[in-house]
Design a protein around this motif. Structure first.
Motif, PDB file in Angstrom:
ATOM      1  N   GLY A  29       0.760  -1.240   0.000  1.00 22.03           N
ATOM      2  CA  GLY A  29       0.000   0.000   0.000  1.00 22.03           C
ATOM      3  C   GLY A  29       0.792   1.293   0.000  1.00 22.03           C
ATOM      4  N   GLY A  30       2.104   1.211   0.166  1.00 29.47           N
ATOM      5  CA  GLY A  30       2.930   2.413   0.113  1.00 29.47           C
ATOM      6  C   GLY A  30       2.619   3.403   1.227  1.00 29.47           C
ATOM      7  N   VAL A  31       2.976   4.648   1.007  1.00 29.40           N
ATOM      8  CA  VAL A  31       2.817   5.695   2.022  1.00 29.40           C
ATOM      9  C   VAL A  31       1.347   5.895   2.359  1.00 29.40           C
ATOM     10  CG1 VAL A  31       3.153   8.142   2.530  1.00 29.40           C
ATOM     11  CG2 VAL A  31       4.928   6.859   1.318  1.00 29.40           C
ATOM     12  N   ARG A  32       0.512   5.890   1.346  1.00 28.90           N
ATOM     13  CA  ARG A  32      -0.913   6.115   1.582  1.00 28.90           C
ATOM     14  C   ARG A  32      -1.511   4.991   2.414  1.00 28.90           C
ATOM     15  NH1 ARG A  32      -5.239   7.466  -3.231  1.00 28.90           N
ATOM     16  NH2 ARG A  32      -7.045   7.865  -1.899  1.00 28.90           N
ATOM     17  N   GLY A  33      -1.104   3.773   2.137  1.00 28.65           N
ATOM     18  CA  GLY A  33      -1.591   2.648   2.927  1.00 28.65           C
ATOM     19  C   GLY A  33      -1.189   2.763   4.385  1.00 28.65           C
ATOM     20  N   MET A  34       0.036   3.246   4.632  1.00 30.53           N
ATOM     21  CA  MET A  34       0.485   3.425   6.011  1.00 30.53           C
ATOM     22  C   MET A  34      -0.340   4.490   6.721  1.00 30.53           C
ATOM     23  SD  MET A  34       4.640   3.007   5.944  1.00 30.53           S
ATOM     24  CE  MET A  34       4.930   4.155   4.589  1.00 30.53           C
ATOM     25  N   VAL A  35      -0.635   5.580   6.013  1.00 27.50           N
ATOM     26  CA  VAL A  35      -1.453   6.645   6.604  1.00 27.50           C
ATOM     27  C   VAL A  35      -2.832   6.113   6.955  1.00 27.50           C
ATOM     28  CG1 VAL A  35      -2.591   8.851   6.133  1.00 27.50           C
ATOM     29  CG2 VAL A  35      -0.208   8.497   5.452  1.00 27.50           C
ATOM     30  N   GLU A  36      -3.416   5.331   6.069  1.00 29.17           N
ATOM     31  CA  GLU A  36      -4.748   4.775   6.318  1.00 29.17           C
ATOM     32  C   GLU A  36      -4.735   3.779   7.468  1.00 29.17           C
ATOM     33  OE1 GLU A  36      -6.453   5.074   1.719  1.00 29.17           O
ATOM     34  OE2 GLU A  36      -5.578   3.212   2.467  1.00 29.17           O
ATOM     35  N   THR A  37      -3.591   3.144   7.698  1.00 29.68           N
ATOM     36  CA  THR A  37      -3.485   2.209   8.804  1.00 29.68           C
ATOM     37  C   THR A  37      -3.351   2.933  10.144  1.00 29.68           C
ATOM     38  OG1 THR A  37      -2.413   0.572   7.379  1.00 29.68           O
ATOM     39  CG2 THR A  37      -2.122   0.302   9.744  1.00 29.68           C
ATOM     40  N   VAL A  38      -2.620   4.031  10.145  1.00 28.67           N
ATOM     41  CA  VAL A  38      -2.310   4.722  11.398  1.00 28.67           C
ATOM     42  C   VAL A  38      -3.417   5.685  11.825  1.00 28.67           C
ATOM     43  CG1 VAL A  38      -0.735   6.378  12.475  1.00 28.67           C
ATOM     44  CG2 VAL A  38       0.164   4.513  11.081  1.00 28.67           C
ATOM     45  N   LEU A  39      -4.027   6.374  10.874  1.00 27.57           N
ATOM     46  CA  LEU A  39      -4.902   7.509  11.190  1.00 27.57           C
ATOM     47  C   LEU A  39      -6.078   7.166  12.108  1.00 27.57           C
ATOM     48  CD1 LEU A  39      -5.238  10.497  10.743  1.00 27.57           C
ATOM     49  CD2 LEU A  39      -6.531  10.023   8.658  1.00 27.57           C
ATOM     50  N   PRO A  40      -6.853   6.086  11.868  1.00 28.37           N
ATOM     51  CA  PRO A  40      -7.983   5.813  12.763  1.00 28.37           C
ATOM     52  C   PRO A  40      -7.560   5.587  14.216  1.00 28.37           C
ATOM     53  CG  PRO A  40      -8.204   4.581  10.723  1.00 28.37           C
ATOM     54  CD  PRO A  40      -6.831   5.154  10.719  1.00 28.37           C
ATOM     55  N   GLY A  41      -6.514   4.785  14.424  1.00 25.43           N
ATOM     56  CA  GLY A  41      -6.045   4.539  15.784  1.00 25.43           C
ATOM     57  C   GLY A  41      -5.500   5.800  16.442  1.00 25.43           C
ATOM     58  N   LEU A  42      -4.812   6.619  15.653  1.00 30.18           N
ATOM     59  CA  LEU A  42      -4.280   7.875  16.173  1.00 30.18           C
ATOM     60  C   LEU A  42      -5.411   8.804  16.606  1.00 30.18           C
ATOM     61  CD1 LEU A  42      -1.941   9.822  16.683  1.00 30.18           C
ATOM     62  CD2 LEU A  42      -2.081  10.506  14.280  1.00 30.18           C
ATOM     63  N   LEU A  43      -6.457   8.864  15.800  1.00 32.71           N
ATOM     64  CA  LEU A  43      -7.600   9.722  16.137  1.00 32.71           C
ATOM     65  C   LEU A  43      -8.297   9.204  17.393  1.00 32.71           C
ATOM     66  CD1 LEU A  43      -9.230  12.161  15.218  1.00 32.71           C
ATOM     67  CD2 LEU A  43     -10.656  10.620  13.859  1.00 32.71           C
ATOM     68  N   PHE A  44      -8.448   7.883  17.489  1.00 36.11           N
ATOM     69  CA  PHE A  44      -9.104   7.285  18.660  1.00 36.11           C
ATOM     70  C   PHE A  44      -8.352   7.638  19.941  1.00 36.11           C
ATOM     71  CE2 PHE A  44      -9.608   3.992  21.833  1.00 36.11           C
ATOM     72  CZ  PHE A  44     -10.970   3.771  21.852  1.00 36.11           C
ATOM     73  N   VAL A  45      -7.043   7.381  19.951  1.00 35.87           N
ATOM     74  CA  VAL A  45      -6.288   7.604  21.191  1.00 35.87           C
ATOM     75  C   VAL A  45      -6.161   9.091  21.509  1.00 35.87           C
ATOM     76  CG1 VAL A  45      -3.987   7.665  20.113  1.00 35.87           C
ATOM     77  CG2 VAL A  45      -4.241   6.868  22.473  1.00 35.87           C
ATOM     78  N   THR A  46      -6.127   9.951  20.491  1.00 31.18           N
ATOM     79  CA  THR A  46      -6.047  11.392  20.743  1.00 31.18           C
ATOM     80  C   THR A  46      -7.309  11.895  21.433  1.00 31.18           C
ATOM     81  OG1 THR A  46      -4.614  11.719  18.818  1.00 31.18           O
ATOM     82  CG2 THR A  46      -5.767  13.654  19.677  1.00 31.18           C
ATOM     83  N   ILE A  47      -8.454  11.528  20.883  1.00 32.90           N
ATOM     84  CA  ILE A  47      -9.726  11.984  21.463  1.00 32.90           C
ATOM     85  C   ILE A  47      -9.922  11.386  22.852  1.00 32.90           C
ATOM     86  CG2 ILE A  47     -12.234  11.900  21.211  1.00 32.90           C
ATOM     87  CD1 ILE A  47     -11.833  11.993  18.194  1.00 32.90           C
ATOM     88  N   PHE A  48      -9.588  10.096  22.995  1.00 33.51           N
ATOM     89  CA  PHE A  48      -9.791   9.454  24.299  1.00 33.51           C
ATOM     90  C   PHE A  48      -8.843  10.036  25.349  1.00 33.51           C
ATOM     91  CE2 PHE A  48      -9.475   6.201  27.564  1.00 33.51           C
ATOM     92  CZ  PHE A  48     -10.810   5.854  27.743  1.00 33.51           C
ATOM     93  N   THR A  49      -7.640  10.378  24.957  1.00 36.03           N
ATOM     94  CA  THR A  49      -6.690  10.984  25.892  1.00 36.03           C
ATOM     95  C   THR A  49      -7.206  12.337  26.391  1.00 36.03           C
ATOM     96  OG1 THR A  49      -4.805   9.898  24.824  1.00 36.03           O
ATOM     97  CG2 THR A  49      -4.327  11.818  26.184  1.00 36.03           C
ATOM     98  N   ILE A  50      -7.891  13.068  25.507  1.00 35.48           N
ATOM     99  CA  ILE A  50      -8.358  14.409  25.861  1.00 35.48           C
ATOM    100  C   ILE A  50      -9.590  14.362  26.748  1.00 35.48           C
ATOM    101  CG2 ILE A  50      -9.328  16.552  24.917  1.00 35.48           C
ATOM    102  CD1 ILE A  50      -7.537  16.096  22.464  1.00 35.48           C
ATOM    103  N   ASN A  51     -10.616  13.538  26.348  1.00 33.39           N
ATOM    104  CA  ASN A  51     -11.897  13.625  27.080  1.00 33.39           C
ATOM    105  C   ASN A  51     -12.404  12.305  27.653  1.00 33.39           C
ATOM    106  OD1 ASN A  51     -12.854  12.244  24.845  1.00 33.39           O
ATOM    107  ND2 ASN A  51     -13.799  14.061  23.920  1.00 33.39           N
ATOM    108  N   LYS A  52     -11.651  11.194  27.438  1.00 32.75           N
ATOM    109  CA  LYS A  52     -12.037   9.882  27.979  1.00 32.75           C
ATOM    110  C   LYS A  52     -13.416   9.420  27.518  1.00 32.75           C
ATOM    111  CE  LYS A  52      -8.282  10.059  30.428  1.00 32.75           C
ATOM    112  NZ  LYS A  52      -7.081   9.316  30.000  1.00 32.75           N
TER     113      LYS A  52
END
Length: 254
Positions: A29-52
């Protein structure tokens, strides 16, 4: 070896490396595939870290996964990597929502990583390395490497062991954290371990395959066989036509 042979061999080696790089880029998947793999988990942990907020975090992760699929569909690009991300996030959301435990958002992906790591090792021990099954169709060699290209089979075995070892080492870090760390800690470690181990495994695969014999293009072989068969039939028909023409001439002369 003459001075004229060397450039030719170097050119062939460069071509082989270029083909290997292109195949790996397509397969993973190249660079785009890596971004698609990381982004959902990154968004989840960012939001959960801020407001639980488990629900908001899960919905945001699933929404961005679906958005990535829509973008690929609009651009008429392949969606297999984005779809795999959607399924992974969806399973995580279901696990987390059903149990009420935000850490379970990561559990399906961790179990998948464990299963995949074991699959790489077990299939290689069985003589059918998983990396060969994945990349064989990409290189248009299918399973020809198993019996006709032992050097390539050895490279696939090395690559599969590398992937299996890296994934299992990743699991050895993550599963203790699943039990001992909180959701935010586990999530950030998971995000940090997404790209570097993946890049290491891809690089090792490239190293092993770049040094391996060239793949046998079974599709080209089948096409050549079909053309040879067509030529043989055409020759037979032409010979039959010449025989019939000669027979008719003999009858007229008689």
């Amino acid at each position: 070896m003459t001075s004229l042979d060397k450039p030719t061999e170097d050119t062939q080696a460069d071509d082989a490396r270029a083909v290997t790089e292109a195949a790996l880029f397509e397969a993973f998947g190249g660079v785009r595939g890596m971004v698609e793999t990381v982004l959902p988990g990154l968004l989840f942990v960012t939001i959960f870290t801020i407001n639980k907020d488990l629900h908001l975090s899960a919905i945001a992760a699933l929404a961005v996964s679906l958005l990535l699929v829509v973008v690929r569909l609009v651009m008429r690009d392949t969606v297999k990597h984005a779809f795999s991300g959607v399924f992974g996030v969806a399973f995580g959301v279901v696990f987390a929502m059903m149990t009420g435990n935000a850490k379970n958002f990561y559990l399906p992906g961790m179990l998948y990583t464990l299963g995949l790591g074991l699959a790489y090792v077990i299939t290689t021990l069985a003589g059918v390395p998983l990396m060969g099954l994945i990349l064989g169709p990409v290189f248009k060699e299918n399973l020809s490497w198993r019996t006709r290209n032992p050097g390539r089979k050895k490279a696939y075995a090395k690559a599969s062991y590398a992937w299996g070892g890296i994934l299992l080492a990743k699991c050895a870090i993550l599963f203790p954290l699943y039990w001992w760390a909180d959701t935010a800690q586990l999530g950030w470690v998971l995000v940090a371990l997404k790209i570097p181990p993946f890049l290491l495994a891809v690089w090792l695969t490239w190293v092993f395959l770049a040094k391996a014999p060239a793949p046998i293009d079974v599709f080209a072989e089948m096409e050549a066989e079909e053309k040879a068969e067509e030529a043989r039939k055409a020759a037979q028909e032409a010979e039959r036509g010449d025989t019939e023409t000669a027979g008719g001439r003999h009858r007229r002369e008689a």
